[in-house]
Scaffold this active site. Structure first.
Site, PDB file in Angstrom:
ATOM      1  N   CYS A  82       3.284 -12.079   2.161  1.00  0.00           N
ATOM      2  CA  CYS A  82       4.292 -12.086   3.220  1.00  0.00           C
ATOM      3  C   CYS A  82       4.224 -13.426   3.951  1.00  0.00           C
ATOM      4  CB  CYS A  82       4.039 -10.950   4.200  1.00  0.00           C
ATOM      5  SG  CYS A  82       5.179 -11.014   5.603  1.00  0.00           S
TER       6      CYS A  82
ATOM      7  N   ASN B  26      -1.106  -0.455   8.831  1.00  0.00           N
ATOM      8  CA  ASN B  26      -0.104  -0.246   9.887  1.00  0.00           C
ATOM      9  C   ASN B  26       0.259   1.229  10.044  1.00  0.00           C
ATOM     10  OD1 ASN B  26       2.918   0.164   8.918  1.00  0.00           O
ATOM     11  ND2 ASN B  26       1.855  -1.065   7.394  1.00  0.00           N
TER      12      ASN B  26
ATOM     13  N   CYS C 242       2.547  -8.768  13.531  1.00  0.00           N
ATOM     14  CA  CYS C 242       3.911  -9.124  13.149  1.00  0.00           C
ATOM     15  C   CYS C 242       4.945  -8.266  13.865  1.00  0.00           C
ATOM     16  CB  CYS C 242       4.075  -9.026  11.632  1.00  0.00           C
ATOM     17  SG  CYS C 242       4.249  -7.351  11.069  1.00  0.00           S
TER      18      CYS C 242
ATOM     19  N   HIS D 208       0.824  -1.204   0.000  1.00  0.00           N
ATOM     20  CA  HIS D 208       0.000   0.000   0.000  1.00  0.00           C
ATOM     21  C   HIS D 208       0.862   1.260   0.000  1.00  0.00           C
ATOM     22  CE1 HIS D 208      -3.791  -2.212   1.580  1.00  0.00           C
ATOM     23  NE2 HIS D 208      -3.770  -2.134   0.271  1.00  0.00           N
TER      24      HIS D 208
ATOM     25  N   SER E  65      -3.054   2.205   4.176  1.00  0.00           N
ATOM     26  CA  SER E  65      -2.080   1.334   4.832  1.00  0.00           C
ATOM     27  C   SER E  65      -2.473   1.163   6.299  1.00  0.00           C
ATOM     28  CB  SER E  65      -0.679   1.947   4.710  1.00  0.00           C
ATOM     29  OG  SER E  65       0.163   1.446   5.717  1.00  0.00           O
TER      30      SER E  65
ATOM     31  N   GLU F 188      -5.776  -8.128   3.366  1.00  0.00           N
ATOM     32  CA  GLU F 188      -5.270  -9.252   4.170  1.00  0.00           C
ATOM     33  C   GLU F 188      -6.439 -10.029   4.790  1.00  0.00           C
ATOM     34  OE1 GLU F 188      -2.225  -8.370   7.149  1.00  0.00           O
ATOM     35  OE2 GLU F 188      -2.880 -10.141   8.260  1.00  0.00           O
TER      36      GLU F 188
HETATM   37 FE1  SF4 Z   1       4.752  -9.002   6.628  1.00  0.00          FE
HETATM   38 FE2  SF4 Z   1       4.380  -7.553   8.840  1.00  0.00          FE
HETATM   39 FE3  SF4 Z   1       5.426  -6.440   6.723  1.00  0.00          FE
HETATM   40 FE4  SF4 Z   1       2.846  -7.117   6.698  1.00  0.00          FE
HETATM   41  S1  SF4 Z   1       3.817  -5.546   7.964  1.00  0.00           S
HETATM   42  S2  SF4 Z   1       4.336  -7.448   5.056  1.00  0.00           S
HETATM   43  S3  SF4 Z   1       2.959  -9.030   7.922  1.00  0.00           S
HETATM   44  S4  SF4 Z   1       6.358  -8.127   7.919  1.00  0.00           S
END
Ligand code: SF4
Length: 314
Positions: free
Chosen positions: A102, A231, A201, A47, A229, A132
């Protein structure tokens, strides 16, 4: 002498690219080298528009669905993972596909399959519509997994058999929010099967911890990342909860100087899909208006590297 106001920058560590994003981008680049352009990619590989545009310039073609991929060209599946039906269709059509999911997402997929084999119903903690989540739901038969987005959902769910439950989580959630939801599920369903290891993760956890470590010393924080995104959005929330005003910016030209009025110490971080070049671009943009000085920030070292698909390295 300069008449620019001083601005101290605390740049979070670690930040930016994780091993899964790095691997996914590398897969597209290697596929372009090996097979030549065009290489099709189903969904944004990660993203981040900057990354997508760079790959487009090298010959990658991004599509939403497999139907848009012509016969005879290679196709890459994004880092977020895909429902099982997608590689199955690709095989039916004889497409050369490369899976950039991933490995930490694939691990959750395998866990989901095992739990279903054991006859359990899965409560999946995640955000509706995120690729995801779509990919993980697509690993199990319909009706065997229920999405839990909030603490309220966890309080409200009434499963058919509370003795045969398990939970799994999206990899990019807020560590704190997830802990709250998990606590509710464990209180309400004492027999719920808990994953053997953390599904959020290492990269998500480390980036959130790095923000918490500096937020208390910052007047405000910029999070570099895309609005889709997960995260990156979580990093904004973590900064705000830790007491710093926070804003998501995609890149340098998004910096809002009015918003920075009165800020003396600014934190900067980047989501797992934002490249370091965008961090430097933001710093350069800030230097147009401020006398910036970067204060070193210590953080945990990350050594995670994931293997590339054999087809690309053999
Ligand atoms: Fe993999 Fe974590 Fe990166 Fe997502 S944020 S791609 S789960 S390492």
């Amino acid at each position: 002498m300069t008449d620019k106001p001083p601005l101290t920058l605390l740049i979070a560590a670690p930040r930016g690219f994780c091993a899964g994003v790095d691997r996914a981008i590398r897969i597209v680049e290697l596929a372009l080298e090996r097979y030549g352009a065009p290489v099709y990619v189903r969904h944004e590989i990660v993203h981040n528009k900057f990354v997508v545009e760079e790959l487009k310039a090298q010959g990658a073609v991004f599509v939403r669905e497999l139907d848009e991929v012509p016969d005879g060209v290679p196709v890459v599946f994004s880092a977020h993972g895909v429902p099982k039906i997608v590689p199955a269709r690709a095989e039916e059509r004889g497409l050369n596909y490369l899976d950039a999911t991933c490995p930490l997402v694939s691990k959750v997929h395998r866990q989901a399959e095992r739990l279903i084999e054991q006859g359990r119903h899965i409560l999946f903690i995640g955000h509706e519509g995120h690729p995801e989540v779509v990919g993980t739901f697509g690993q199990v038969p319909e009706g065997r997994m229920t999405l839990i987005e909030t603490a309220e959902d966890a309080e409200a769910i009434e499963p058919a058999d509370p003795t045969q439950l398990a939970f799994l989580t999206q990899t990019t959630l807020s560590v704190d929010d997830t802990a709250e939801i998990v606590a509710i599920l464990r209180r309400r369903f004492p027999l719920i099967q808990v994953p053997r290891s953390e599904d959020i993760c290492y990269a998500t956890s480390n980036r959130q911890a790095a923000v918490k470590a500096i937020a208390g010393r910052c007047d405000a924080m910029l999070v570099i990342g895309a609005s889709n995104s997960s995260n990156s959005l979580r990093l904004v929330e973590v900064a705000e909860r830790a007491g710093a005003r926070a804003m998501l910016v995609a890149r340098g030209h998004d910096v809002d100087f009015r918003w920075l009025g009165g800020v003396r110490t600014l934190g900067i971080t980047a989501g797992a899909s934002a490249p370091e070049v965008l961090v430097r671009e933001v710093v350069e943009r800030l230097a147009e208006r401020f006398e910036v000085s970067e204060e070193p920030v210590e953080g945990v070292e990350e050594n995670m590297v994931f293997k590339l698909p054999r087809a690309l390295v053999a």
